[in-house]
Design a protein around this motif. Structure first.
Motif, PDB file in Angstrom:
ATOM      1  N   GLN A 217      45.037  34.564  35.863  1.00  0.00           N
ATOM      2  CA  GLN A 217      45.079  35.678  35.803  1.00  0.00           C
ATOM      3  C   GLN A 217      46.106  36.554  36.780  1.00  0.00           C
ATOM      4  OE1 GLN A 217      41.246  37.366  35.460  1.00  0.00           O
ATOM      5  NE2 GLN A 217      40.885  36.251  34.172  1.00  0.00           N
ATOM      6  N   PRO A 218      46.417  37.940  37.113  1.00  0.00           N
ATOM      7  CA  PRO A 218      47.334  38.120  37.742  1.00  0.00           C
ATOM      8  C   PRO A 218      47.788  37.822  39.035  1.00  0.00           C
ATOM      9  CG  PRO A 218      47.212  39.434  36.955  1.00  0.00           C
ATOM     10  CD  PRO A 218      46.375  38.820  36.087  1.00  0.00           C
ATOM     11  N   HIS A 219      46.753  37.319  39.713  1.00  0.00           N
ATOM     12  CA  HIS A 219      45.911  37.346  41.384  1.00  0.00           C
ATOM     13  C   HIS A 219      46.344  35.615  41.476  1.00  0.00           C
ATOM     14  CE1 HIS A 219      42.054  36.934  38.708  1.00  0.00           C
ATOM     15  NE2 HIS A 219      41.602  36.700  39.785  1.00  0.00           N
ATOM     16  N   ALA A 222      50.168  35.306  41.803  1.00  0.00           N
ATOM     17  CA  ALA A 222      50.393  35.684  43.413  1.00  0.00           C
ATOM     18  C   ALA A 222      49.624  33.946  43.967  1.00  0.00           C
ATOM     19  CB  ALA A 222      50.000  36.572  43.740  1.00  0.00           C
ATOM     20  N   ILE A 244      57.115  39.278  43.422  1.00  0.00           N
ATOM     21  CA  ILE A 244      56.642  39.402  42.215  1.00  0.00           C
ATOM     22  C   ILE A 244      56.398  41.031  41.581  1.00  0.00           C
ATOM     23  CG2 ILE A 244      54.275  39.130  40.715  1.00  0.00           C
ATOM     24  CD1 ILE A 244      53.561  36.961  43.379  1.00  0.00           C
ATOM     25  N   THR A 287      54.214  38.800  36.576  1.00  0.00           N
ATOM     26  CA  THR A 287      53.401  38.090  36.202  1.00  0.00           C
ATOM     27  C   THR A 287      53.230  38.721  34.377  1.00  0.00           C
ATOM     28  OG1 THR A 287      52.080  40.362  36.391  1.00  0.00           O
ATOM     29  CG2 THR A 287      51.390  38.720  38.317  1.00  0.00           C
TER      30      THR A 287
END
Lengths: 542, 330
Positions: A217-219, A222, A244, A287
């Motif tokens: 997932q995006p987090h 990151a 990002i 992402t």
């Protein structure tokens, strides 16, 4: 390979090319553990809105197919004959000269005669003759026709998931018959009745939802990039930027997701980060398009399009001018041969121009996406980066051309130029195993699973054997490649057939050799291992 | 089994003619009707097939690349194996069709003690295929002398070249020997190697035997069972001028030859022999590797189900926000 893994000697001794079975037309598949993949989990089949989601396994007698499955398949063949001239031609003109027969890594490693590309295609061709040709309708078996039965379908599943779509056979075919094309279409047919494998279905579902096949997932994405930035600082003393989802960057960078989550891919990622920082590239990660690899291309043209669409969509949303793609194999088959057609035209982008060298990448003027090796080779040629080759002296390197960059693009000299510019010790494998004749890792196209390990080790044998040749002759201890599946699956292959050979991406050497402004004295490479001297065990060997 | 069926089929064809001519006196049927019908089926079959192929589009540009791409100016690209231009594609196709370039690449591999695989060049298939196809073409062109008046100058030229060694009377044509030897080799290689035996179908043995029989009956007429050449020429000219006459003097072996040729023509568009035409349409060979510079259009392109960025952000907005990632909607 159920209880005890056979030794390489044992496995090798089981290969028999005598084709003891006499007649291929009678299907009988034994689903031997270790040689096939598990079925797609129903949850993800449903999520992708694909037909016939259910709990089943290939080894089941009853595959729980819809009642009219034969009709679905035959209609599916008809539809594809009307849509793909390639299929019609490939069904009609094969003369069975046998030039392809011993070109397939799965045939070489298994001796199973149905792994000869010509026979693999005959598995479909025989049905085509039966239902779509005059000769087949009149003469039946004499014309090489046979009826579609459940056993035939099981055979399709077994053998079309023992093809990695590497296209080596197509190179040798006097008519260019491309088994990859046939495999893609048969997999489409199988999916019409809900026959698929999980290591394709789940990555596709993940890519669809989260943007990458690992489901990060995006987090999480990151976090990984941040972690890599910190690690690079620790190794080099240089703090790099890794933006990002940043709007207005000049370049969108898309790489296979394993680069930020797998090893040894990770060292390649460190190489990208170091390079982009050093040349001051104005770029961003995304992402949403956090996967260059396209597992959809292992299922159907539709799903390929569905996943690939994120790259242009994200380029548009972020307002970048053009795109760079990372080291990946089948990803580049899709980017080079399909993307512009399925999701173009990319008229909102500009023709790629390197902001560092000013080189205009005219060859990508329509797609507006270039390969990182093209980008880096151009930098090196124009002396825009300083390199210290001796930092890779602990490696004796050979290069594995990944199937798709070689046979779908012709990306052959760029990676070699980079290796030769960043390393002192480079040795080619024998010529019949590299460049356009390269052998597959044996695990592409969704076959790289644990449960399929025996088949992967068999399919990877020709590649491993060629590596062994340079390992013994020159003491090669590193196999370089530009494909994420290679990086994931070559290490166990090497460990099995050629112990003592590591695997790395080309940009790992770039990262090692790159002299960065303000860097600490480099004592270790990107793996944290001491640089500059060959490993002692290998010195003894020479 | 596949070989037996092929041989039996061929035998039946030959017996049909012998019985038809010797017992039933069907000279007109075998000499006129069948050849006309065969030519009609041959031509219409090819046209039908071509239209069929052409009706399916080429949705994607998928050449198989066999050399360095055209990318950075200072990297030498392979103009034939990775053709970036139409000219390159034409060159690739010409070499493919006339010289079987892909087959020239052929390798064989062997296993050696100590788990080693060794690859070597394997040119026999290429040589035999080349000899067979070129001999066949020259022989067909030589036959123009039977159906043309005046004879095109190409024909005597070919005959002189072909009969270069001037052995025997009538002089021996090299292609006659070559076609028989190459066909025999192509047949043998299917039966000798277990792999090739496994992958060969009746449809592979039959055309080999059929063409072999055509060659042998032709050779017999030229060198052994003398036939009335003048009569055959008259007959052939009659056929091509649509004023067919059947002379009395023609030997049954000629009818066998003619019937087998007719059979080949009829068989052509129902069989793998279509490779002669289909090779030109193969999308892995006849397209250029300019995918990223010129857009290829798929005529049946249709929208597919997609997951948009908005849907994605809706699902992950909180997590993205917590991670400090920029958002479209706060």
């Amino acid at each position: 390979m159920s209880d005890k893994k056979p030794t390489p000697e044992e496995l090798f001794s089981t290969i028999d090319y005598k084709a003891s079975e006499k007649d291929w037309s009678k299907p009988h598949i034994k689903f031997k553990v270790g040689t096939y993949n598990h079925s797609g989990v129903p949850k993800n089949v449903e999520y992708l809105e694909l037909p016939n989601a259910r709990k089943w396994q290939p080894s089941d007698d009853d595959w729980q197919l819809p009642d009219n499955w034969k009709e679905i398949i035959i209609d599916g063949i008809k539809e594809r004959l009307d849509k793909f001239r390639s299929l019609k031609i490939f069904m009609d003109i094969c003369v069975r000269c046998g030039a392809c027969s011993d070109k397939c890594h799965f045939f070489i490693g298994s001796g199973d005669p149905k792994n000869m590309p010509v026979v693999r295609a005959e598995l479909l061709r025989s049905i085509y003759r039966n239902d779509f040709t005059t000769a087949g309708k009149i003469l039946g078996r004499i014309a090489g026709a046979r009826e579609l039965t459940l056993d035939v379908l099981k055979e399709w599943f077994y053998y079309f998931y023992q093809c990695t779509q590497c296209r080596r056979c197509s190179l040798f075919c006097p008519y260019g018959i491309d088994t990859a094309e046939i495999t893609i279409l048969v997999r489409e047919l199988l999916n019409l009745v809900g026959v698929n494998i999980d290591w394709v279905i789940t990555p596709v579902a993940n890519s669809f939802r989260t943007g990458n096949h690992l489901g990060i997932q995006p987090h999480g994405f990151a976090d990984s990039i941040e972690f890599a930035v910190d690690e690079l600082e620790e190794l080099t003393g240089v703090k790099v930027e890794a933006p990002i989802n940043r709007k207005g960057a000049e370049v969108l960078f898309v790489s296979p997701s394993a680069d930020y989550f797998g090893t040894p891919h990770y060292y390649t990622l460190l190489g990208y980060l170091a390079l982009f920082h050093e040349v001051g590239l104005d770029y961003t990660w995304s992402t949403f398009a956090s996967e260059g690899g396209n597992f959809g291309s292992f299922v159907s043209h539709d799903l390929m399009k569905s996943l690939n669409m994120k790259i242009y969509a994200e380029a548009k949303r972020l307002g970048v001018k053009w795109i760079i793609g990372g080291e990946c194999g089948h990803m580049w088959r899709v980017l080079h041969q399909y993307m512009d057609t399925i999701n173009g035209p990319a008229d909102f982008l500009e023709v790629p121009v390197s902001p560092i060298t000013g080189t205009k990448f005219d060859f990508a003027k329509s797609t507006k996406m270039i390969h990182i090796c093209e980008f880096t080779a151009d930098l090196i040629k124009n002396n825009k980066i300083k390199l210290d080759k001796s930092r890779n002296d602990h490696w004796k390197i050979t290069f594995h051309d990944s199937c798709n960059p070689a046979r779908a693009m012709g990306l052959i000299d760029e990676p070699r130029f980079i290796i030769n510019s960043t390393c002192n010790n480079f040795y080619e494998m024998p010529e019949n195993t590299i460049k356009e004749q390269t052998f597959c890792c044996g695990s592409g196209a969704g076959l790289g699973t644990e449960e399929n390990l025996e088949m992967r080790l068999r399919g990877g044998l020709p590649r491993a054997n060629a590596v062994n040749f340079v390992h013994e002759k020159h003491g090669v201890n590193l196999l370089a490649c530009i494909c994420a599946i290679d990086k994931a699956t070559l290490p166990p292959l090497m460990e099995y057939w050629v112990p003592g050979v590591e695997v790395a991406g080309v940009h790992e050497f770039v990262g090692n050799a790159l002299i960065m402004k303000g860097e600490n004295e480099r004592k270790v490479d990107l793996r944290g291992e001491p640089i500059g001297e060959p490993e002692p065990e290998l010195e003894e060997k020479q | 089994m596949n070989i037996l069926i092929s041989a039996a089929a061929l035998l039946i064809l030959i017996l049909l003619v012998i019985v038809g001519i010797e017992a039933a006196g069907l000279e007109y049927f075998f000499g006129v009707f069948i050849p006309y019908m065969a030519v009609v089926i041959f031509l219409s079959g090819i046209i039908f097939k071509l239209i069929g192929w052409a009706r399916s589009p080429v949705p994607f540009r998928i050449p198989t690349i066999a050399g360095q791409q055209k990318s950075l100016g200072w990297i030498k690209s392979s103009k034939l194996d990775s053709p970036a231009t139409i000219l390159g594609v034409v060159g690739r196709m010409v070499l493919e069709v006339l010289l079987f370039r892909s087959l020239f690449r052929n390798t064989k591999y062997e296993t050696k003690p100590g788990q080693k695989l060794v690859y070597g060049s394997a040119k026999f298939l290429w040589i035999a295929a080349l000899i067979f196809h070129w001999s066949f073409l020259i022989i067909i062109l030589r036959h123009l002398r039977y159906i043309s008046e005046p004879i095109p100058s190409l024909v005597p030229l070919l005959q002189n070249l072909d009969g270069f060694f001037q052995v025997g009377v009538p002089e021996l044509f090299i292609t006659n020997i070559l076609i028989v030897v190459s066909l025999a080799f192509l047949f043998m290689r299917r039966t000798a190697d277990p792999k090739n035996r496994y992958l060969s179908l009746t449809a592979d043995y039959f055309p080999l035997l059929l063409i072999l029989a055509i060659a042998i009956t032709g050779i017999m007429m030229r060198y052994f069972t003398k036939v009335d050449i003048a009569g055959i020429k008259t007959f052939a000219m009659g056929l091509v001028s649509f004023k067919p006459v059947v002379p009395e003097s023609i030997n049954v072996i000629f009818y066998i030859h003619l019937f087998l040729v007719s059979s080949l023509l009829v068989y052509f568009s129902f069989s793998k022999l279509l490779h002669m035409v289909g090779v030109f349409l193969s999308p892995t060979r006849n397209l250029s590797n300019n995918n990223r510079s010129v857009r290829h259009v798929n005529p049946w392109d249709k929208p597919v189900r997609i997951h948009t960025y908005e849907e994605y952000e809706d699902e992950f907005r909180d997590k993205m926000k917590a991670a400090g990632l920029p958002l479209e909607k706060e």
